[in-house]
Design a protein around this motif. Sequence first.
Motif, short mmCIF file in Angstrom:
data_model
loop_
_atom_site.label_atom_id
_atom_site.label_comp_id
_atom_site.label_asym_id
_atom_site.label_seq_id
_atom_site.Cartn_x
_atom_site.Cartn_y
_atom_site.Cartn_z
N GLU A 53 0.80 -1.23 0.00
CA GLU A 53 0.00 0.00 0.00
C GLU A 53 0.84 1.28 0.00
OE1 GLU A 53 -2.87 -0.10 3.20
OE2 GLU A 53 -3.22 -2.24 2.88
N ARG A 54 2.14 1.16 0.18
CA ARG A 54 2.94 2.37 0.37
C ARG A 54 3.07 3.24 -0.88
NH1 ARG A 54 8.74 -0.32 1.77
NH2 ARG A 54 9.10 -1.26 -0.25
N VAL A 58 2.25 7.27 -0.76
CA VAL A 58 3.27 8.27 -1.09
C VAL A 58 2.88 9.06 -2.33
CG1 VAL A 58 5.67 8.57 -1.83
CG2 VAL A 58 5.13 7.02 0.05
N SER A 59 2.37 8.40 -3.36
CA SER A 59 2.02 9.13 -4.59
C SER A 59 0.79 10.01 -4.40
CB SER A 59 1.81 8.16 -5.75
OG SER A 59 0.71 7.32 -5.51
N SER A 60 -0.11 9.62 -3.51
CA SER A 60 -1.32 10.43 -3.31
C SER A 60 -1.09 11.62 -2.38
CB SER A 60 -2.46 9.57 -2.77
OG SER A 60 -2.17 9.11 -1.46
N GLU A 64 3.37 14.93 2.39
CA GLU A 64 3.41 14.37 3.75
C GLU A 64 4.27 13.13 3.89
OE1 GLU A 64 -0.33 13.98 5.93
OE2 GLU A 64 -1.29 15.08 4.30
N PHE A 65 4.33 12.32 2.82
CA PHE A 65 4.99 11.02 2.92
C PHE A 65 6.03 10.83 1.84
CE2 PHE A 65 0.66 10.51 4.60
CZ PHE A 65 0.98 10.10 5.88
N GLN A 66 7.01 9.97 2.15
CA GLN A 66 8.02 9.60 1.16
C GLN A 66 8.43 8.15 1.39
OE1 GLN A 66 10.74 12.74 2.34
NE2 GLN A 66 12.13 11.24 3.27
#
Length: 114
Positions: A53-54, A58-60, A64-66
């Motif tokens: 799911e990562r 990350v793409s959405s 916030e996330f990497q």
Amino acid sequence: MVTVEDVRGLALTLPRAYEALVRDRIKFRVGSLVFVSFSRDETLMGFGFPREEREHLVSSRPEEFQLPPAGDMRYQWVVAKMAALGRDEMRELVIDAWRMCVPQGVAREFLGEV
């Protein structure tokens, strides 16, 4: 903005969780499994997250996330930017990461699930 102290306040209430300092980095573990870890400057929080799911997470929400560093891609791990996290989201991420490390019965009992 969420701080390390906010995460610590939650993580240490979780059954079987403890804090460790490894190479000047704060980590929260269950046994030998790390479920949350901070960068040395405490601006990034790595956390357990399902590998399948990562990419979507990350793409959405790249603000916030990497993805973790290349050497950590083999683990079920994602990295959050602390400045972009809210308390409710941090709570959900930390508890979900912890749940990946404890027996299901321990998690259900702590969370009051039947």
